[in-house]
Design a protein around this motif. Sequence first.
Motif, short mmCIF file in Angstrom:
data_model
loop_
_atom_site.label_atom_id
_atom_site.label_comp_id
_atom_site.label_asym_id
_atom_site.label_seq_id
_atom_site.Cartn_x
_atom_site.Cartn_y
_atom_site.Cartn_z
N VAL A 179 69.78 53.29 -2.01
CA VAL A 179 68.93 54.01 -1.05
C VAL A 179 67.68 54.47 -1.81
O VAL A 179 67.80 55.12 -2.84
N PRO A 180 66.48 54.14 -1.32
CA PRO A 180 65.26 54.54 -2.03
C PRO A 180 65.19 56.05 -2.25
O PRO A 180 65.52 56.84 -1.35
N GLY A 181 64.77 56.44 -3.44
CA GLY A 181 64.67 57.86 -3.76
C GLY A 181 63.70 58.60 -2.87
O GLY A 181 63.93 59.76 -2.53
N PHE A 182 62.61 57.93 -2.47
CA PHE A 182 61.63 58.59 -1.61
C PHE A 182 62.24 58.92 -0.25
O PHE A 182 61.97 59.99 0.31
N VAL A 183 63.08 58.04 0.27
CA VAL A 183 63.73 58.28 1.56
C VAL A 183 64.64 59.50 1.46
O VAL A 183 64.62 60.41 2.31
N GLN A 184 65.43 59.56 0.41
CA GLN A 184 66.34 60.68 0.23
C GLN A 184 65.58 61.99 0.04
O GLN A 184 65.96 63.04 0.58
N GLN A 185 64.48 61.92 -0.71
CA GLN A 185 63.69 63.12 -0.97
C GLN A 185 63.05 63.66 0.31
O GLN A 185 63.03 64.87 0.55
N CYS A 186 62.55 62.75 1.14
CA CYS A 186 61.94 63.17 2.41
C CYS A 186 62.98 63.81 3.33
O CYS A 186 62.72 64.86 3.94
N ILE A 187 64.15 63.19 3.42
CA ILE A 187 65.21 63.70 4.29
C ILE A 187 65.64 65.10 3.83
O ILE A 187 65.80 66.02 4.64
N GLN A 188 65.84 65.26 2.54
CA GLN A 188 66.24 66.57 2.02
C GLN A 188 65.19 67.63 2.30
O GLN A 188 65.52 68.77 2.66
N THR A 189 63.92 67.27 2.17
CA THR A 189 62.84 68.23 2.41
C THR A 189 62.78 68.63 3.87
O THR A 189 62.63 69.82 4.20
N VAL A 190 62.89 67.65 4.76
CA VAL A 190 62.84 67.94 6.20
C VAL A 190 64.00 68.85 6.60
O VAL A 190 63.81 69.83 7.34
N GLU A 191 65.18 68.54 6.13
CA GLU A 191 66.35 69.36 6.50
C GLU A 191 66.28 70.75 5.87
O GLU A 191 66.79 71.72 6.44
N HIS A 192 65.64 70.85 4.73
CA HIS A 192 65.50 72.17 4.09
C HIS A 192 64.50 73.05 4.84
O HIS A 192 64.72 74.26 4.99
N ARG A 193 63.44 72.45 5.32
CA ARG A 193 62.41 73.24 6.00
C ARG A 193 62.78 73.57 7.44
O ARG A 193 62.19 74.46 8.04
N GLY A 194 63.74 72.86 7.99
CA GLY A 194 64.20 73.21 9.33
C GLY A 194 64.19 72.05 10.28
O GLY A 194 63.16 71.40 10.47
#
Length: 360
Positions: free
Chosen positions: A181-196
Amino acid sequence: PRNRARCLPGHDHPLSFPQKHPAMLTTPEHTVELRGAAVSWAPKEKSSKKNVLNLKTRDGSEFLIQHDSEPIVATWQKAIADSISKLSTDFPIHDENGNVGDFGAKERLGNNKDEDKKNPASGPVASSLGSESDTSKVRNRLRKLLQKRPPLQFLRERGYIKDQVFGCFLQTLCEREHGTVPGFVQQCIQTVEHRGLDIDGLYRISGNLATIQKLRYKVDHDEHLDLDDGRWEDVHVITGALKLFFRELPEPLFPFSYFDKFITAIKIFDQVKRSKCIRDLVCSLPETNRDTMKVLFQHLCRVIDYKEQNRMSVQSVAIVFGPTLLRPETEEVNMAMHMVFQNQIVEHVLNQYSYIFPDS
């Protein structure tokens, strides 16, 4: 010149170096006779700055003209060269013995005096010949540079260059990152879920396009990406970049070879058979596609869980991601009908996520 240089119109076309602003100028501070002069790009030994012109007059005087803007200097060079050429045509220069002189050819662009002696040229074509000579030298230098260039793999290993993330094949990107799984995809998903996940219009509202492109450039050219940086504080920029990543994949998350198979499967009338067929197709996908799809759709299911706050239902998410994740290899006449099926396939995977990915 202290401030700027401009050509003053007149019979002799002198080059003027005003000390004050042109609007306040009454008489030129200094003028240069352009008849018989030659203009060229200044060599490094004469100036270490960029975009420097070397103007050499008939009497041997030399002037350096510089500006930080390359287009402006190029405009100056053309204007001066045209004036020199026109003067050489309209007003031939005569030496002390009455012979017609050719002062414009003493120094062409490139500053190759030996070549000038072997190939004398008249004033009107001095600049053009010099430009051709200068272009030829640049080509030769580039050719030698390319011949000496190190292999691409060597540059990658040394860290001099970094392969792009956007527009890269999913399989290639994952192999480079040693994952599925691309790291950028995982990083974006984690950021979105963290911010709400309750932010209104998540994935539907577009972020600032210029900021998204800046983020894309950062991802493609920098090893370290900090999405908590203030520049990316708008969550819609993150979601926009994630959508852009999937949209620019050379081959979509649902591979081209599977497009017709998924279309056929979604048309199956029997719900049980339809679900089983789609699950079997997902399971048969390449590992990188399947694992990336699993992570992405799990995230989208979480987004849908907050539909009362973010107003993103299953249908809304499917409309946003359908054409992005699933598209034919070639444009077809029935694209409108295909778009309906694309949305239905994404909607089905979202509704049947636990069935399709039972180990989640």
